[in-house]
Structure formats: C-alpha cells, structure tokens
Design an enzyme around this catalytic site. Structure first.
Site, PDB file in Angstrom:
ATOM      1  N   ARG A 194      -3.380  -9.000 -20.573  1.00 37.25           N
ATOM      2  CA  ARG A 194      -4.271  -8.647 -21.684  1.00 37.25           C
ATOM      3  C   ARG A 194      -3.588  -7.738 -22.705  1.00 37.25           C
ATOM      4  O   ARG A 194      -4.095  -7.555 -23.807  1.00 37.25           O
ATOM      5  CB  ARG A 194      -5.589  -8.046 -21.169  1.00 37.25           C
ATOM      6  N   ASP A 253      -9.627   1.016 -24.926  1.00 35.69           N
ATOM      7  CA  ASP A 253     -10.012   0.997 -23.522  1.00 35.69           C
ATOM      8  C   ASP A 253      -9.721   2.332 -22.836  1.00 35.69           C
ATOM      9  O   ASP A 253      -8.919   3.126 -23.323  1.00 35.69           O
ATOM     10  CB  ASP A 253      -9.215  -0.085 -22.765  1.00 35.69           C
ATOM     11  N   GLU A 305       1.944  -7.899   8.990  1.00 32.67           N
ATOM     12  CA  GLU A 305       2.243  -6.462   9.020  1.00 32.67           C
ATOM     13  C   GLU A 305       3.124  -6.047   7.856  1.00 32.67           C
ATOM     14  O   GLU A 305       3.398  -4.873   7.647  1.00 32.67           O
ATOM     15  CB  GLU A 305       2.949  -6.085  10.335  1.00 32.67           C
ATOM     16  N   PRO A 319       0.828  -1.221   0.000  1.00 40.08           N
ATOM     17  CA  PRO A 319       0.000   0.000   0.000  1.00 40.08           C
ATOM     18  C   PRO A 319       0.855   1.261   0.000  1.00 40.08           C
ATOM     19  O   PRO A 319       0.364   2.345  -0.276  1.00 40.08           O
ATOM     20  CB  PRO A 319      -0.822  -0.125   1.292  1.00 40.08           C
TER      21      PRO A 319
HETATM   22  C1  LIG Z   1      -1.954  -5.979   6.037  1.00 41.07           C
HETATM   23  S1  LIG Z   1      -0.897  -5.503   4.723  1.00 41.07           S
HETATM   24  C2  LIG Z   1       0.417  -4.682   5.552  1.00 41.07           C
HETATM   25  C3  LIG Z   1       0.183  -3.207   5.583  1.00 41.07           C
HETATM   26  C4  LIG Z   1       1.334  -2.440   6.205  1.00 41.07           C
HETATM   27  N1  LIG Z   1       1.404  -2.658   7.628  1.00 41.07           N
HETATM   28  C5  LIG Z   1       1.098  -0.964   5.942  1.00 41.07           C
HETATM   29  O1  LIG Z   1       0.235  -0.376   6.602  1.00 41.07           O
HETATM   30  O2  LIG Z   1       1.709  -0.414   5.006  1.00 41.07           O
HETATM   31  C6  LIG Z   1      -0.166  -7.031   4.221  1.00 41.07           C
HETATM   32  C7  LIG Z   1       0.319  -7.059   2.781  1.00 41.07           C
HETATM   33  O3  LIG Z   1      -0.758  -6.841   1.896  1.00 41.07           O
HETATM   34  C8  LIG Z   1      -0.292  -6.252   0.697  1.00 41.07           C
HETATM   35  N2  LIG Z   1      -1.110  -5.064   0.424  1.00 41.07           N
HETATM   36  C9  LIG Z   1      -1.995  -4.492   1.258  1.00 41.07           C
HETATM   37  N3  LIG Z   1      -2.592  -3.443   0.717  1.00 41.07           N
HETATM   38  C10 LIG Z   1      -2.097  -3.313  -0.540  1.00 41.07           C
HETATM   39  C11 LIG Z   1      -2.325  -2.393  -1.595  1.00 41.07           C
HETATM   40  N4  LIG Z   1      -3.174  -1.382  -1.482  1.00 41.07           N
HETATM   41  N5  LIG Z   1      -1.643  -2.565  -2.755  1.00 41.07           N
HETATM   42  C12 LIG Z   1      -0.747  -3.580  -2.875  1.00 41.07           C
HETATM   43  N6  LIG Z   1      -0.496  -4.476  -1.894  1.00 41.07           N
HETATM   44  C13 LIG Z   1      -1.149  -4.355  -0.734  1.00 41.07           C
HETATM   45  C14 LIG Z   1       1.188  -5.966   0.892  1.00 41.07           C
HETATM   46  O4  LIG Z   1       1.932  -6.983   0.231  1.00 41.07           O
HETATM   47  C15 LIG Z   1       1.345  -6.036   2.395  1.00 41.07           C
HETATM   48  O5  LIG Z   1       2.640  -6.425   2.781  1.00 41.07           O
END
Ligand SMILES: C[S@@+](CC[C@H](N)C(=O)[O-])C[C@H]1O[C@@H](n2cnc3c(N)ncnc32)[C@H](O)[C@@H]1O
Length: 246
Positions: free
Chosen positions: A154, A169, A116, A89
């Site tokens: 795609r 698209d 986490e 994220p």
């Molecule tokens: C619960 S999340 C960890 C979030 C982290 N503690 C933070 O707040 O940045 C677990 C995993 O989900 C994935 N993930 C969660 N949200 C994402 C997003 N918006 N885009 C891409 N990957 C995501 C990532 O690989 C991350 O390590």
C-alpha cells in the site's frame, strides 16, 4: 517491486494478496509476487522437507537443503540482489518505519517457517534479518508474510487511489495515531458528527484532526509521544485536549 515468498504454502500468501489494494497494486504492475515451494527442491519419493530435532523433543524442524535450493532458485530468478527476511517470533518487531524501509527496496525474499522452525544453520547462513509481527506464536510464517506484503504494497506509489491517505494513517511520518473518521448520516441514534467537520473551515478541520490525533495518541499509546517531534502549537493543542478529557 518484487517480493518472493519461500513457503510450504506459497499460495496462502499470494491468494490473500490477490484482493483489494494489494491485488490492485499487482494489476497496476507496482508489485510482483512470486511463490516458491521448498518441496519442489526436496529429493526422494517423499520430497521430505522436515525431520526430527536433534536432542529430542516435540515437533519437526525444516531441513537445510530444500530451503537452500529454493532460496537459490528464488534469488536467481531476477538479477536484482534480494535480502532474505525470515518471519519469526524471535525477530525484530515489524513497525511502520520498517515497512517504509522495505517499501523502498526493489526486491526482497520472505522466508516462512513451519513446525518448530528452520534448522539454525540455514538461518545463520542465508537470512539477512528476522521480523516478528507480534509477541505470539503462529503455526507458520505465511500470515506474517501476508502482513508484510500488504503493508509494503500500500506504500507503493500509485497503489492507493489517494496517496494522501497513507500520509495521514497511524504511524505515518509524524509517528502519531490517526484521528477519528465520520461519514453520512450526520445525525444517527449513535451520535452526531462533530460540527467542525461540516464547517467548510479547512484550517479549523486540520486543527481539530491534529488535536484528535495528538489526544488519541496520548490516551492510547502515550509512549509514541516521546518519539514524535511536536511543535509548540501541537503541545498547546494537546494540553487543551487533556484539559477537556481529564
Ligand atoms: C510454530 S512457529 C515456530 C516457533 C519457534 N519454535 C519459536 O518458539 O520461536 C512456526 C513458524 O511460524 C512463524 N511465526 C510464528 N510466529 C510468528 C510471529 N509472531 N511473527 C512472524 N512469524 C511467526 C515462523 O516462520 C516460525 O518458523
């Protein structure tokens, strides 16, 4: 192209990718997906892949060593160099421009976090870039990896039955949203198909579609128009659309 997925649930991604356009891309030999599980590279009876965070606090953190060994195995499986993309994220937002860039790579590795997240030292040492699929938090990177795989697959030449459809698209090279689409029946209690689409006048249809794409972009995502290269004819079409849809 080849995409390797490093995840505690690699089959999550490979199964999602087994259907529709992405499934077909694999059948046609345009895309090869390979899953890698860090648990297979963990040591001890419990094959532990996570541990408690230093400093305290909730949740667990993914360990360096199983991930490092797993990434090394994924890299070594093919001689082509592969950059490592961590789905996070905190990454740069995934855009269609980024998808186009990735679609041109011969290979890359998608790294999915859980809990986490991943020990920061592994991220610093092994990750080339971080990508986010939006400003919200998922429980794991697998859904995000599946999104990347789908969007990239795609765009592989031959994946879509009609290559033109990707060119038209939303977010294609012109940066606009797509125009609305209609199919049979012409008359329906929910409305009638715009007459121009049945006129057989190809220039008229193209002009209507362009105007709708410009108008929709203005209505829904006006900021995209700042980046789009609009011709004088486009501007006229848009002004006419605005006048009709104040
Ligand atoms: C619960 S999340 C960890 C979030 C982290 N503690 C933070 O707040 O940045 C677990 C995993 O989900 C994935 N993930 C969660 N949200 C994402 C997003 N918006 N885009 C891409 N990957 C995501 C990532 O690989 C991350 O390590």
């Amino acid at each position: 192209m080849r995409i390797d997925i490093v995840s505690l649930f690699p089959e999550f991604v490979t199964q999602v990718a087994g259907h529709g356009v992405v499934g077909r891309a694999q059948e046609r030999g345009l895309l090869a997906l390979h899953g890698w599980n860090p648990r297979d590279h963990a040591e001890g009876n419990y094959r532990r892949v996570d541990d408690r965070p230093f400093g305290g606090g909730p949740g667990m953190v993914m360990l360096i060593d199983p991930l490092r060994a797993c990434l090394a195995a994924a890299r070594a499986a093919d001689p082509a160099p592969a950059k490592v993309i961590y789905l996070s994220p905190q990454g740069m937002p995934l855009t269609q421009a980024k998808v186009r860039e990735l679609a041109g790579e011969p290979r890359f590795i998608l790294l999915c976090g859980r809990y986490e997240g991943i020990d920061e030292r592994l991220v610093a040492a092994e990750v080339d870039e971080e990508l986010s699929i939006g400003d919200y938090v998922l429980s794991g990177g697998e859904l995000a990896a599946a999104v990347v795989v789908d969007a990239v697959a795609r765009l592989q030449e031959g994946a879509l039955n009609d290559a033109e459809s990707a060119a038209q698209d939303s977010f294609a090279a012109d940066g606009l949203l797509d125009c609305p689409h209609y199919t049979r029946p012409v008359e329906h209690e929910l409305g009638t198909v715009p007459e121009v689409l049945m006129s057989g006048n190809h220039a008229g249809i193209a002009r209507w579609r362009r105007q709708q794409a410009l108008g929709r972009t203005w209505q829904r995502r006006p900021e995209l128009l700042d980046e789009a290269a609009l011709s004088a004819a486009d501007r006229k079409l848009l002004e006419a659309f605005k006048a009709e849809n104040p």
